[in-house]
Structure formats: C-alpha cells, structure tokens
Design a protein around this motif. Structure first.
Motif, mmCIF file in Angstrom:
data_model
loop_
_atom_site.group_PDB
_atom_site.id
_atom_site.type_symbol
_atom_site.label_atom_id
_atom_site.label_comp_id
_atom_site.label_asym_id
_atom_site.label_seq_id
_atom_site.Cartn_x
_atom_site.Cartn_y
_atom_site.Cartn_z
ATOM 1 N N ARG A 136 38.921 83.990 99.074
ATOM 2 C CA ARG A 136 37.753 84.695 99.275
ATOM 3 C C ARG A 136 38.421 85.471 100.496
ATOM 4 O O ARG A 136 39.516 85.605 101.135
ATOM 5 C CB ARG A 136 36.829 83.787 100.398
ATOM 6 N N PRO A 137 37.756 86.878 100.601
ATOM 7 C CA PRO A 137 38.122 87.951 101.354
ATOM 8 C C PRO A 137 38.473 87.262 102.827
ATOM 9 O O PRO A 137 37.582 86.724 103.519
ATOM 10 C CB PRO A 137 37.094 88.951 101.511
ATOM 11 N N GLY A 138 39.366 87.688 103.494
ATOM 12 C CA GLY A 138 39.757 87.416 104.976
ATOM 13 C C GLY A 138 40.476 86.264 105.183
ATOM 14 O O GLY A 138 41.009 85.627 106.257
ATOM 15 N N VAL A 139 41.053 85.503 103.939
ATOM 16 C CA VAL A 139 41.808 84.449 104.010
ATOM 17 C C VAL A 139 43.015 84.621 103.217
ATOM 18 O O VAL A 139 44.001 85.322 103.728
ATOM 19 C CB VAL A 139 41.043 82.920 103.527
ATOM 20 N N MET A 140 42.843 84.315 101.974
ATOM 21 C CA MET A 140 44.232 84.924 101.188
ATOM 22 C C MET A 140 44.056 85.831 100.057
ATOM 23 O O MET A 140 44.763 86.560 99.712
ATOM 24 C CB MET A 140 44.760 83.705 100.355
ATOM 25 N N GLY A 141 42.750 86.097 99.791
ATOM 26 C CA GLY A 141 42.242 87.450 98.927
ATOM 27 C C GLY A 141 42.764 87.138 97.614
ATOM 28 O O GLY A 141 42.816 85.900 97.097
#
Length: 295
Positions: free
Chosen positions: A211-216
């Motif tokens: 998810r966005p903000g983690v590993m994308g």
C-alpha cells in the motif's frame, strides 16, 4: 489475527505442536557463540562454539583495507529456517577488537503449517571495539512465519554496522508477499540505557505491504544501522544518488548514529546498502569496504 503488539501474534503459533519433532528438539535448536579479542595489534577469534545446524569458519585476516580486522562466515548445511526452529547467536567483540560477521548465503525461511521460526541475535561491542554484522538476505517463502530479534550493546567509544535485507518470496517464481508473517526488531543499548529500537512487522493478509506509504510497488526492503559517530547527510547523499533503488538516511535517536533504508529490486537494495556500508566504514574506521566475494 489482529493484535496490538505484533510479538504477541507468535504466542498462538508457538502453541502449535510439531509432529514428529517438537520445537527445541535435536536439529531444531541451534546455538552459536563467537568472541573476538585484540591480540598483538590484530583481532583473533578466541571463542567458537556452535551446535547444529551452525558451523563457523575460523577468523580470516584477509581485509587489505583493514588488516587488523577478523572476518568469519556463519555457515549452515541447511541454509534455512524451518517451522519450530529456534536459533540463538551471540557475538562479542572485546576492547579495541574489530570483526566482520556474515553468512555464506541467503537464509531461506521455509513454508510452514505449524508453529514458527525464530532467530535471536545478541551483539556486544566493548570500548574501542568495532563490529560489522552483515548477513546475506532473508528470503520469506510462501506461508512462512518468521520472528527475528536482535539486541546490540555498545560501550563508550564502540561502533557497529548492522544490516538486514528482507526478500518477500522466491521472486523469480513470481512468489511475492505470500508469507504469513515476518517480524524483525533491533534494540540498541549504550552505557546509559536504551539508544533506539526499530521494528518491521509485515502481515500481508492483514495489511498489504504494497500500500502507499509502506513499500508501494517495491518488493525488497533493506536497512543498515550505523551505530557510532556518524552523520546522516553524507550517508543520505551517497545512497540518494543510487538510481536503481529508493533510499534515504536519517539520524537515530539519542545521537546513536544513522539508519539507512532502501526499497527496490534485490540487487539494487543490496548494492545501495553496500554503498552505505562503504561510506560508514570510512567514517568510523577510515577504511573503504572490501568487495564481498562469496562464489
């Protein structure tokens, strides 16, 4: 399995018995103790105790840039962590000693249907000592459950570089983020108490790591901890120049040092951390990092 503390999630796994070999049985519980001491201007491996599945090479003084440093390779005939495995590693670096500890190959965390695999690492560096603990990547197979806890104790004037690379599956087989849970934590302490603590908790079925903000859209996560008298800006400039991985550096709490994080393909992440290792090494001991050849 929603839990407030991710470490609590492993209690339920631990209750799952393993027929026919229970956790802690022969071949399931491995122990390694290694100690280094400075002797006549060079570092020697003065303690070497290992139980299956571990084997430790003797100390090698082959680092031309830092001839006083001793290098050892942690070896395992299995090269893997299986369900119910409990591995304990202890590395002690004495006053003014310099040591590099690594593994000969990547650690594979196999698929599991019961229990979990755990690796505990205790690192200690005395006054004036220097340690590099840079194992090869950890590869998390489908349905793997992995818990890795590392503790670092540093005296005044001591320094350490610790690396970790997590690969979320056998990527060449299009296996990515199919493991059940992976939790890793590093806690560092100095003479006055806790310096910092950093943890990674990945549970794909519960929270999508992409998810966005983690590993994308990146697969591999790499971290390098530089504990000692190091500044964030030079390290950030070094790793930010890497075009193949997304990376950056930030100062650790309590003026403990610097942390570098990198996201990308496996080779790009490993290359970025090697560049950060080289930069940090020149700052801490005035010598570049050697080429790590293991073929």
């Amino acid at each position: 399995m929603a839990v407030t503390n991710p470490r609590d999630a492993f209690a339920a796994y631990a209750a799952e018995r393993l027929p026919p070999a229970a956790d802690g049985a022969v071949g399931k519980e491995g122990r390694l103790d290694a100690a280094f001491a400075a002797v006549d201007g060079e570092t020697r491996l003065v303690q070497d105790y290992a139980t299956a599945p571990f084997h430790l090479t003797g100390g090698l003084n082959h680092d031309r840039a830092l001839p006083g440093l001793a290098t050892v390779y942690l070896q395992s005939p299995t090269g893997a962590v299986a369900q119910g495995d409990r591995h304990d590693l202890t590395v002690t670096v004495g006053e003014d000693a310099q040591a590099h500890v690594t593994t000969g190959n990547a650690t594979k965390v196999h698929s599991m249907d019961r229990n979990y695999g755990r690796v505990d690492v205790a690192l200690s560096v005395a006054e004036g000592g220097y340690l590099e603990y840079l194992p090869e990547p950890t590869i998390l197979h489908t349905d793997a459950r992995y818990r890795g806890e590392t503790t670092l104790s540093v005296a005044d004037g001591a320094s350490a570089i610790i690396g970790e690379v997590l690969v979320p599956g056998r990527l060449a087989r299009d296996e990515a983020f199919e493991f059940e849970r992976a939790y890793t934590r590093l806690q560092a302490r100095g003479p006055d108490g806790l310096l910092f603590e950093d943890a990674t908790d990945l549970h794909p079925d519960e929270r999508d790591p992409r998810r966005p903000g983690v590993m994308g859209d990146h697969d591999v996560l790499g971290t390098l901890y530089v504990v000692g008298d190091a500044a964030a800006d030079p390290l950030h400039e070094r790793v930010a120049d890497a075009t193949a991985a997304r990376a950056g550096a930030t100062a650790l709490p309590n003026e403990a040092g610097v942390m570098v994080r990198a996201l990308g393909a496996r080779a790009a992440v490993s290359g970025t951390l090697d560049a950060a290792w080289d930069e940090a090494r020149q700052t801490l001991v005035g010598a570049p990092a050697p080429e790590r050849r293991k073929d």
